[in-house]
Design a protein around this motif. Sequence first.
Motif, PDB file in Angstrom:
ATOM      1  N   LEU A 116       0.841  -1.207   0.000  1.00 22.78           N
ATOM      2  CA  LEU A 116       0.000   0.000   0.000  1.00 22.78           C
ATOM      3  C   LEU A 116       0.874   1.255   0.000  1.00 22.78           C
ATOM      4  O   LEU A 116       0.575   2.244  -0.669  1.00 22.78           O
TER       5      LEU A 116
ATOM      6  N   ALA B 256       1.051   3.880  -3.140  1.00 20.66           N
ATOM      7  CA  ALA B 256       0.609   5.256  -2.867  1.00 20.66           C
ATOM      8  C   ALA B 256       1.655   6.270  -3.308  1.00 20.66           C
ATOM      9  O   ALA B 256       1.349   7.418  -3.582  1.00 20.66           O
TER      10      ALA B 256
ATOM     11  N   HIS C 184      -3.815   0.289  -5.498  1.00 22.53           N
ATOM     12  CA  HIS C 184      -3.748   0.786  -4.119  1.00 22.53           C
ATOM     13  C   HIS C 184      -5.104   0.630  -3.430  1.00 22.53           C
ATOM     14  O   HIS C 184      -5.191   0.165  -2.296  1.00 22.53           O
ATOM     15  N   MET C 185      -6.155   0.999  -4.138  1.00 20.80           N
ATOM     16  CA  MET C 185      -7.486   0.913  -3.542  1.00 20.80           C
ATOM     17  C   MET C 185      -7.888  -0.541  -3.274  1.00 20.80           C
ATOM     18  O   MET C 185      -8.437  -0.862  -2.229  1.00 20.80           O
TER      19      MET C 185
ATOM     20  N   TYR D 221      -8.784  -2.398   0.299  1.00 17.69           N
ATOM     21  CA  TYR D 221      -9.956  -3.209   0.683  1.00 17.69           C
ATOM     22  C   TYR D 221      -9.492  -4.496   1.361  1.00 17.69           C
ATOM     23  O   TYR D 221     -10.103  -4.975   2.317  1.00 17.69           O
TER      24      TYR D 221
ATOM     25  N   ALA E 243      -6.691  -4.888   3.011  1.00 20.79           N
ATOM     26  CA  ALA E 243      -6.201  -4.548   4.358  1.00 20.79           C
ATOM     27  C   ALA E 243      -7.378  -4.364   5.317  1.00 20.79           C
ATOM     28  O   ALA E 243      -7.330  -4.813   6.476  1.00 20.79           O
TER      29      ALA E 243
ATOM     30  N   GLN F  27      -6.957   4.297   8.621  1.00 20.56           N
ATOM     31  CA  GLN F  27      -6.379   4.581   7.301  1.00 20.56           C
ATOM     32  C   GLN F  27      -7.267   4.019   6.187  1.00 20.56           C
ATOM     33  O   GLN F  27      -7.554   4.699   5.202  1.00 20.56           O
ATOM     34  N   ALA F  28      -7.715   2.777   6.370  1.00 24.17           N
ATOM     35  CA  ALA F  28      -8.518   2.130   5.321  1.00 24.17           C
ATOM     36  C   ALA F  28      -9.892   2.803   5.215  1.00 24.17           C
ATOM     37  O   ALA F  28     -10.369   3.076   4.111  1.00 24.17           O
TER      38      ALA F  28
ATOM     39  N   GLY G 183      -9.723   6.144   3.494  1.00 21.24           N
ATOM     40  CA  GLY G 183      -9.488   5.996   2.053  1.00 21.24           C
ATOM     41  C   GLY G 183     -10.769   5.852   1.255  1.00 21.24           C
ATOM     42  O   GLY G 183     -10.849   6.276   0.099  1.00 21.24           O
ATOM     43  N   LEU G 184     -11.803   5.263   1.882  1.00 22.64           N
ATOM     44  CA  LEU G 184     -13.065   5.029   1.169  1.00 22.64           C
ATOM     45  C   LEU G 184     -13.738   6.333   0.747  1.00 22.64           C
ATOM     46  O   LEU G 184     -14.560   6.360  -0.150  1.00 22.64           O
TER      47      LEU G 184
ATOM     48  N   ASP H 181      -8.198  11.094  -5.635  1.00 23.66           N
ATOM     49  CA  ASP H 181      -6.782  11.439  -5.833  1.00 23.66           C
ATOM     50  C   ASP H 181      -6.623  12.700  -6.676  1.00 23.66           C
ATOM     51  O   ASP H 181      -5.558  12.937  -7.222  1.00 23.66           O
TER      52      ASP H 181
ATOM     53  N   GLY I  19     -12.411   6.866  -3.946  1.00 24.65           N
ATOM     54  CA  GLY I  19     -12.905   5.797  -3.090  1.00 24.65           C
ATOM     55  C   GLY I  19     -14.404   5.621  -3.309  1.00 24.65           C
ATOM     56  O   GLY I  19     -15.075   6.530  -3.810  1.00 24.65           O
ATOM     57  N   PRO I  20     -14.944   4.456  -2.949  1.00 24.66           N
ATOM     58  CA  PRO I  20     -16.346   4.143  -3.265  1.00 24.66           C
ATOM     59  C   PRO I  20     -17.371   5.030  -2.543  1.00 24.66           C
ATOM     60  O   PRO I  20     -18.520   5.057  -2.943  1.00 24.66           O
TER      61      PRO I  20
ATOM     62  N   ARG J 153      -9.394  13.224   4.350  1.00 24.84           N
ATOM     63  CA  ARG J 153      -8.183  13.445   3.559  1.00 24.84           C
ATOM     64  C   ARG J 153      -6.992  13.691   4.495  1.00 24.84           C
ATOM     65  O   ARG J 153      -5.909  13.130   4.318  1.00 24.84           O
TER      66      ARG J 153
ATOM     67  N   HIS K 159      -6.072  10.413   6.045  1.00 26.44           N
ATOM     68  CA  HIS K 159      -5.400   9.489   5.106  1.00 26.44           C
ATOM     69  C   HIS K 159      -3.967   9.940   4.805  1.00 26.44           C
ATOM     70  O   HIS K 159      -3.085   9.127   4.594  1.00 26.44           O
TER      71      HIS K 159
ATOM     72  N   PHE L  47      -0.813   7.627   8.122  1.00 24.63           N
ATOM     73  CA  PHE L  47       0.187   6.666   7.640  1.00 24.63           C
ATOM     74  C   PHE L  47       1.558   6.902   8.273  1.00 24.63           C
ATOM     75  O   PHE L  47       2.314   5.950   8.489  1.00 24.63           O
TER      76      PHE L  47
HETATM   77  C1  HEM Z   1      -4.853   0.467   5.219  1.00 22.79           C
HETATM   78  C2  HEM Z   1      -4.955   0.751   4.010  1.00 22.79           C
HETATM   79  C3  HEM Z   1      -4.323   1.937   3.337  1.00 22.79           C
HETATM   80  C4  HEM Z   1      -3.072   2.490   3.485  1.00 22.79           C
HETATM   81  C5  HEM Z   1      -1.958   2.033   4.414  1.00 22.79           C
HETATM   82  C6  HEM Z   1      -2.997   3.631   2.579  1.00 22.79           C
HETATM   83  C7  HEM Z   1      -1.909   4.489   2.444  1.00 22.79           C
HETATM   84  C8  HEM Z   1      -1.868   5.614   1.647  1.00 22.79           C
HETATM   85  C9  HEM Z   1      -0.795   6.575   1.572  1.00 22.79           C
HETATM   86  C10 HEM Z   1       0.499   6.492   2.372  1.00 22.79           C
HETATM   87  C11 HEM Z   1      -1.140   7.530   0.672  1.00 22.79           C
HETATM   88  C12 HEM Z   1      -0.313   8.758   0.262  1.00 22.79           C
HETATM   89  C13 HEM Z   1      -0.769   9.916   1.091  1.00 22.79           C
HETATM   90  C14 HEM Z   1      -0.012  11.173   0.800  1.00 22.79           C
HETATM   91  O1  HEM Z   1       0.285  11.431  -0.379  1.00 22.79           O
HETATM   92  O2  HEM Z   1       0.269  11.895   1.758  1.00 22.79           O
HETATM   93  C15 HEM Z   1      -2.417   7.189   0.130  1.00 22.79           C
HETATM   94  C16 HEM Z   1      -3.105   7.901  -0.824  1.00 22.79           C
HETATM   95  C17 HEM Z   1      -4.341   7.559  -1.328  1.00 22.79           C
HETATM   96  N1  HEM Z   1      -5.116   6.489  -0.931  1.00 22.79           N
HETATM   97 FE1  HEM Z   1      -4.649   5.114   0.480  1.00 22.79          FE
HETATM   98  N2  HEM Z   1      -4.188   3.732   1.897  1.00 22.79           N
HETATM   99  C18 HEM Z   1      -5.017   2.712   2.336  1.00 22.79           C
HETATM  100  C19 HEM Z   1      -6.290   2.429   1.915  1.00 22.79           C
HETATM  101  C20 HEM Z   1      -6.955   3.132   0.912  1.00 22.79           C
HETATM  102  C21 HEM Z   1      -8.294   2.837   0.433  1.00 22.79           C
HETATM  103  C22 HEM Z   1      -9.195   1.707   0.971  1.00 22.79           C
HETATM  104  C23 HEM Z   1      -8.566   3.734  -0.544  1.00 22.79           C
HETATM  105  C24 HEM Z   1      -9.789   3.892  -1.392  1.00 22.79           C
HETATM  106  C25 HEM Z   1     -10.620   3.002  -1.672  1.00 22.79           C
HETATM  107  C26 HEM Z   1      -7.416   4.614  -0.685  1.00 22.79           C
HETATM  108  C27 HEM Z   1      -7.339   5.648  -1.564  1.00 22.79           C
HETATM  109  C28 HEM Z   1      -6.300   6.532  -1.662  1.00 22.79           C
HETATM  110  C29 HEM Z   1      -6.270   7.656  -2.572  1.00 22.79           C
HETATM  111  C30 HEM Z   1      -7.378   8.031  -3.545  1.00 22.79           C
HETATM  112  C31 HEM Z   1      -5.042   8.305  -2.343  1.00 22.79           C
HETATM  113  C32 HEM Z   1      -4.527   9.544  -3.074  1.00 22.79           C
HETATM  114  C33 HEM Z   1      -4.823  10.753  -2.244  1.00 22.79           C
HETATM  115  C34 HEM Z   1      -4.320  12.014  -2.898  1.00 22.79           C
HETATM  116  O3  HEM Z   1      -3.615  11.954  -3.893  1.00 22.79           O
HETATM  117  O4  HEM Z   1      -4.684  13.067  -2.376  1.00 22.79           O
HETATM  118  N3  HEM Z   1      -6.456   4.208   0.226  1.00 22.79           N
HETATM  119  N4  HEM Z   1      -2.853   6.017   0.748  1.00 22.79           N
END
Ligand code: HEM
Length: 229
Positions: free
Chosen positions: A26, A30, A40-41, A45, A47, A112-113, A116-117, A121, A127-128, A142, A145, A149
């Motif tokens: 993840l 990311a 990633h998404m 799910y 996780a 975190q998970a 994300g929903l 981005d 996310g759904p 936001r 998320h 992390f």
């Molecule tokens: C435990 C699970 C997850 C971890 C560890 C995780 C981790 C991360 C990290 C480290 C980032 C980068 C954040 C940053 O740029 O500062 C990120 C971005 C993102 N994550 Fe996750 N994530 C998880 C679950 C999810 C889920 C379930 C979704 C959606 C269904 C999701 C959607 C996104 C999106 C859309 C971004 C981009 C956000 C942006 O660009 O502003 N993530 N995630």
Amino acid sequence: MHKKLLIWDLPLRLFHWAFACTILALWYTAEQEGEFIELHMQLGYFALGLVIFRIIWGFVGPTHAKFSSFMPSPKSLYHYLCKQSSPSKPIAGHNPLGALMILLMLLLVLVQAISGLFIDDDIFSSGPYYGTISKETEKLMRFLHHNVFDLILASIVLHLSAITYYWQVKKLNLVKPMITGKKSTKLVDKSTAIAHSKIVLAIIIALLTAAFVYWLVIINAPVSDDFYY
Ligand code: HEM
Ligand code: HEM
């Protein structure tokens, strides 16, 4: 002759290594400028499902998987930290400090998970449940998320430092039992062994959890990917 006793059940061990790999994947997906955001998404799910499984397992799994067997209290933490020199055998399951870290890691990954929903981005993917909450709550999601992390990473560093400390200073290898499930009677009492891994129960819970996550992110999801094309 020292015998080997089963301490960590198979579902708990599979959970652990799947969880560790998923969190690292993840992180990687990311950091790739949106290139792997769909993956990633999906990993997100997975996780979420792993954490839900582990929480249920914490109530119905074998002894050392159960929260009730390792839930730390101020008293147990004090004892563990201040009376370390007692000659008794090491604790078979999680020690109180380790237990605290484990609960924290599960909670942080859950936050975190879930956060994300609800986010997108800023390009094509979301996310759904993106757009189903107020702008303020979305901002909070936001924020969570993007920041929780860092806490997850810090807890992983502490986790690995504690394991290295046990290995180097206390001369105790905790990693091998997390792979084989077994500890020697040289180290733990016979009475602490578990009888079996409750595999059938674990499979039923895993299937139910998978069905729930599928329902949550696909069937019940208000945001469909087609929306954007
Ligand atoms: C435990 C699970 C997850 C971890 C560890 C995780 C981790 C991360 C990290 C480290 C980032 C980068 C954040 C940053 O740029 O500062 C990120 C971005 C993102 N994550 Fe996750 N994530 C998880 C679950 C999810 C889920 C379930 C979704 C959606 C269904 C999701 C959607 C996104 C999106 C859309 C971004 C981009 C956000 C942006 O660009 O502003 N993530 N995630
Ligand atoms: C290669 C890296 C890793 C190694 C060698 C490792 C090793 C271990 C060991 C030895 C234990 C058992 C501790 C004890 O005896 O009480 C454990 C438990 C645990 N670790 Fe890791 N770990 C690693 C990565 C991770 C990562 C990335 C996470 C995710 C955040 C994680 C989360 C956990 C959790 C939640 C438990 C509790 C298991 C349970 O009761 O279900 N570990 N780990």
